[in-house]
Write a protein that holds these residues in place. Structure first.
Motif, PDB file in Angstrom:
ATOM      1  N   MET A 275       0.829  -1.200   0.000  1.00  0.00           N
ATOM      2  CA  MET A 275       0.000   0.000   0.000  1.00  0.00           C
ATOM      3  C   MET A 275       0.869   1.258   0.000  1.00  0.00           C
ATOM      4  SD  MET A 275      -3.026   1.301  -0.068  1.00  0.00           S
ATOM      5  CE  MET A 275      -4.114  -0.043   0.388  1.00  0.00           C
ATOM      6  N   MET A 276       1.916   1.265   0.856  1.00  0.00           N
ATOM      7  CA  MET A 276       2.800   2.419   0.929  1.00  0.00           C
ATOM      8  C   MET A 276       3.527   2.635  -0.394  1.00  0.00           C
ATOM      9  SD  MET A 276       2.628   4.119   3.719  1.00  0.00           S
ATOM     10  CE  MET A 276       4.192   4.984   3.668  1.00  0.00           C
ATOM     11  N   MET A 277       3.967   1.527  -1.019  1.00  0.00           N
ATOM     12  CA  MET A 277       4.668   1.634  -2.296  1.00  0.00           C
ATOM     13  C   MET A 277       3.737   2.185  -3.375  1.00  0.00           C
ATOM     14  SD  MET A 277       7.062  -1.783  -2.384  1.00  0.00           S
ATOM     15  CE  MET A 277       7.621  -1.382  -4.028  1.00  0.00           C
TER      16      MET A 277
ATOM     17  N   TYR B 177       4.192   5.666  -5.399  1.00  0.00           N
ATOM     18  CA  TYR B 177       4.172   5.692  -6.868  1.00  0.00           C
ATOM     19  C   TYR B 177       3.242   6.784  -7.373  1.00  0.00           C
ATOM     20  CZ  TYR B 177       3.135   4.308 -11.670  1.00  0.00           C
ATOM     21  OH  TYR B 177       2.951   4.322 -13.030  1.00  0.00           O
ATOM     22  N   LEU B 178       2.060   6.892  -6.767  1.00  0.00           N
ATOM     23  CA  LEU B 178       1.096   7.911  -7.186  1.00  0.00           C
ATOM     24  C   LEU B 178       1.632   9.322  -6.916  1.00  0.00           C
ATOM     25  CD1 LEU B 178      -2.252   6.302  -5.975  1.00  0.00           C
ATOM     26  CD2 LEU B 178      -1.358   6.414  -8.311  1.00  0.00           C
TER      27      LEU B 178
ATOM     28  N   ALA C  83       2.445  12.177  -9.749  1.00  0.00           N
ATOM     29  CA  ALA C  83       1.862  13.517  -9.648  1.00  0.00           C
ATOM     30  C   ALA C  83       2.929  14.590  -9.770  1.00  0.00           C
ATOM     31  CB  ALA C  83       1.106  13.657  -8.331  1.00  0.00           C
ATOM     32  N   ILE C  84       4.086  14.352  -9.171  1.00  0.00           N
ATOM     33  CA  ILE C  84       5.198  15.303  -9.273  1.00  0.00           C
ATOM     34  C   ILE C  84       5.627  15.469 -10.727  1.00  0.00           C
ATOM     35  CG2 ILE C  84       7.652  15.619  -8.738  1.00  0.00           C
ATOM     36  CD1 ILE C  84       7.055  14.309  -5.992  1.00  0.00           C
ATOM     37  N   ILE C  85       5.731  14.359 -11.430  1.00  0.00           N
ATOM     38  CA  ILE C  85       6.153  14.393 -12.835  1.00  0.00           C
ATOM     39  C   ILE C  85       5.112  15.118 -13.685  1.00  0.00           C
ATOM     40  CG2 ILE C  85       6.602  12.957 -14.868  1.00  0.00           C
ATOM     41  CD1 ILE C  85       7.734  10.833 -12.876  1.00  0.00           C
ATOM     42  N   ALA C  86       3.827  14.796 -13.473  1.00  0.00           N
ATOM     43  CA  ALA C  86       2.766  15.413 -14.265  1.00  0.00           C
ATOM     44  C   ALA C  86       2.687  16.916 -14.004  1.00  0.00           C
ATOM     45  CB  ALA C  86       1.432  14.745 -13.935  1.00  0.00           C
ATOM     46  N   ARG C  87       2.829  17.319 -12.738  1.00  0.00           N
ATOM     47  CA  ARG C  87       2.763  18.742 -12.388  1.00  0.00           C
ATOM     48  C   ARG C  87       3.899  19.510 -13.057  1.00  0.00           C
ATOM     49  NH1 ARG C  87       3.385  18.342  -7.234  1.00  0.00           N
ATOM     50  NH2 ARG C  87       1.218  17.768  -6.868  1.00  0.00           N
ATOM     51  N   ASN C  88       5.070  18.917 -13.096  1.00  0.00           N
ATOM     52  CA  ASN C  88       6.214  19.577 -13.736  1.00  0.00           C
ATOM     53  C   ASN C  88       5.984  19.733 -15.240  1.00  0.00           C
ATOM     54  OD1 ASN C  88       9.215  20.428 -13.493  1.00  0.00           O
ATOM     55  ND2 ASN C  88       9.202  18.966 -15.175  1.00  0.00           N
ATOM     56  N   ILE C  89       5.397  18.724 -15.859  1.00  0.00           N
ATOM     57  CA  ILE C  89       5.107  18.821 -17.290  1.00  0.00           C
ATOM     58  C   ILE C  89       4.164  19.989 -17.561  1.00  0.00           C
ATOM     59  CG2 ILE C  89       3.953  17.672 -19.220  1.00  0.00           C
ATOM     60  CD1 ILE C  89       5.033  15.012 -18.106  1.00  0.00           C
TER      61      ILE C  89
ATOM     62  N   ALA D 143      12.566   8.520  -7.339  1.00  0.00           N
ATOM     63  CA  ALA D 143      12.194   8.115  -8.704  1.00  0.00           C
ATOM     64  C   ALA D 143      11.962   9.312  -9.629  1.00  0.00           C
ATOM     65  CB  ALA D 143      10.966   7.213  -8.655  1.00  0.00           C
ATOM     66  N   PRO D 144      11.239  10.374  -9.202  1.00  0.00           N
ATOM     67  CA  PRO D 144      11.063  11.511 -10.117  1.00  0.00           C
ATOM     68  C   PRO D 144      12.381  12.219 -10.450  1.00  0.00           C
ATOM     69  CG  PRO D 144       9.414  11.568  -8.380  1.00  0.00           C
ATOM     70  CD  PRO D 144      10.431  10.546  -7.976  1.00  0.00           C
ATOM     71  N   ALA D 145      13.344  12.177  -9.529  1.00  0.00           N
ATOM     72  CA  ALA D 145      14.654  12.767  -9.811  1.00  0.00           C
ATOM     73  C   ALA D 145      15.364  11.977 -10.898  1.00  0.00           C
ATOM     74  CB  ALA D 145      15.496  12.809  -8.537  1.00  0.00           C
TER      75      ALA D 145
END
Length: 426
Positions: free
Chosen positions: A1-3, A7-8, A12-18, A170-172
């Motif tokens: 669940m934590m993983m 992941y979500l 979200a970080i990646i999508a927001r940056n895009i 992971a986003p880095a």
């Protein structure tokens, strides 16, 4: 669940940056005329390590000072703009007042960056320890987007020497793996370079931390230097100490702050009595949450209560002054990376409290033994006393070793200054 939750969050970080950074910059490149730059670069933009408060860390100030003074030595007409979250000025040693321009937060920051970078000839990123995402993966996503935008406009972008831990966010990694090949990537130690190459798969080069290029202050610092001289006249050897909550977080979580300070005081007292030491307590980060000031003041009081009076708390707020002071000591004990760099850059041996995979590679530059490092949990035992005694016993040999390697390390640090040329291909 934590993983799954993590992941979500990462997605979200990646999508927001895009949405807020990458796509707006892409549209701006398509719609605006690219800048025409002179052959000799004179205007430099610098992304701060801490965009919220670029001058709060003396380590960051040391990197600013080293970079700016080195660039100005190459071209006296060089001028600088620091990129942060709000408009103000900071005082950089050897440079003076330097403007900080808001070009960071949200889509507004993205648009401001595009306007700002078109007025500059090169972009530098204060790498240090932020690019593995430890202090925020969204930070790395924006840095990469800014660097890619810069080189696609034909403006060189350089990531100054940084370390890279074993478990990057992971986003880095997602962002760094998409760096444009014209972005210059400098990594400040071999283990970090090996990890970066394996995990990210992007070409990078070995350097040393840019702070090695910062000169020491030239003017005497009257009271602390007088205290050091008086301790030597009494036959005592002056040693620098820095404690901070960041490096010692596992130990604080284990026993609590009060017990940890009492243990440090007891170990330092015993080391001081056995070896005839005197302790100068040196904060290297002035933010309240860093713990440098509060922990060292508590240590001062604890040592005094235990009857050890050969101790002085030194409140110095400029990194070049700290580098001058630490060069007058025989040994430094610290978990602050840039205090270790100031110490080694002055020829003074260190006992380093290790964290975040940062010190192994630094010691490799000088071929120093990792016996002269200690983990936060080892600090809770009598191993601390043994390590202090061992580092003190080997201080003369280690000073000679440091000084013999220092010219090569400074040459590696100078590689941060190389400004590559780049084309205009999207």
């Amino acid at each position: 669940m934590m993983m799954h939750r993590q992941y979500l969050i990462d997605q979200a970080i990646i999508a927001r940056n895009i949405l807020r950074v990458a796509l707006p910059l892409q549209r701006l490149r398509a719609s605006a005329t690219r800048p025409t730059l002179p052959e000799t670069p004179t205007r430099f933009a610098i992304i701060a390590g801490d965009v919220t408060d670029p001058s709060s860390s003396l380590g960051d100030l040391a990197m600013f000072s080293a970079l700016m003074q080195s660039l100005r030595a190459q071209n006296p007409d060089s001028i600088f703009t620091i990129i942060g979250e709000r408009r103000h000025t900071i005082v950089v040693p050897g440079i003076g007042e330097t403007p900080v321009e808001p070009a960071w937060a949200g889509k507004t920051g993205t648009l401001a960056f595009d306007e700002l970078i078109r007025q500059h000839h090169a972009l530098f990123v204060m790498g240090a320890d932020i690019l593995d995402g430890k202090y925020g993966a969204a930070l790395v996503q924006r840095i990469v987007a800014y660097c890619n935008h810069s080189v696609l406009l034909g403006i060189p972008a350089t990531m100054l020497g940084f370390s890279f831990n074993r478990n990057p966010r992971a986003p880095a990694v997602h962002a760094l793996s998409r760096l444009h090949p014209h972005v210059t990537v400098n990594i400040r130690d071999q283990p970090s370079l090996d990890r970066f190459t394996r995990i990210v798969g992007v070409l990078a080069q070995l350097c040393a931390d840019s702070a090695f290029l910062m000169p020491s202050a030239t003017d005497p610092i009257t009271e602390p230097e007088a205290w050091i001289a008086s301790m030597r006249q009494e036959g005592r050897t002056p040693v620098g100490i820095n404690l901070n909550a960041h490096a010692l977080a596992p130990a604080i979580a284990e026993v609590g702050m009060d017990q940890l300070i009492d243990h440090f005081a007891e170990q330092f007292k015993r080391a001081g009595e056995q070896n005839g030491l005197a302790f100068m307590l040196l904060p290297h980060d002035l933010k309240s949450q860093s713990g440098d000031v509060s922990m060292l003041q508590a240590l001062d009081q604890a040592l005094q209560r235990k009857g050890f009076t050969h101790v002085r708390y030194a409140s110095i707020d400029q990194p070049d002054k700290i580098k001058r002071l630490i060069g007058l000591l025989d040994l430094a004990i610290t978990g602050r990376m840039h205090l270790v760099i100031a110490s080694l850059g002055s020829g003074t041996p260190t006992l380093s409290i290790t964290y975040q995979d940062k010190f192994e590679g630094l010691y490799q530059h000088f071929e120093l033994s990792l016996e002269h490092t200690i983990t936060p949990m080892q600090c809770l035992t009598d191993e601390l006393l043994r390590k202090i005694n061992d580092a003190f016993m080997h201080r003369h040999d280690n000073r000679a070793r440091i000084l013999s390697h220092l010219p090569r390390v400074k040459a590696l640090a100078s590689q941060n200054l190389a400004i590559a040329t780049c084309g205009h291909t999207d």
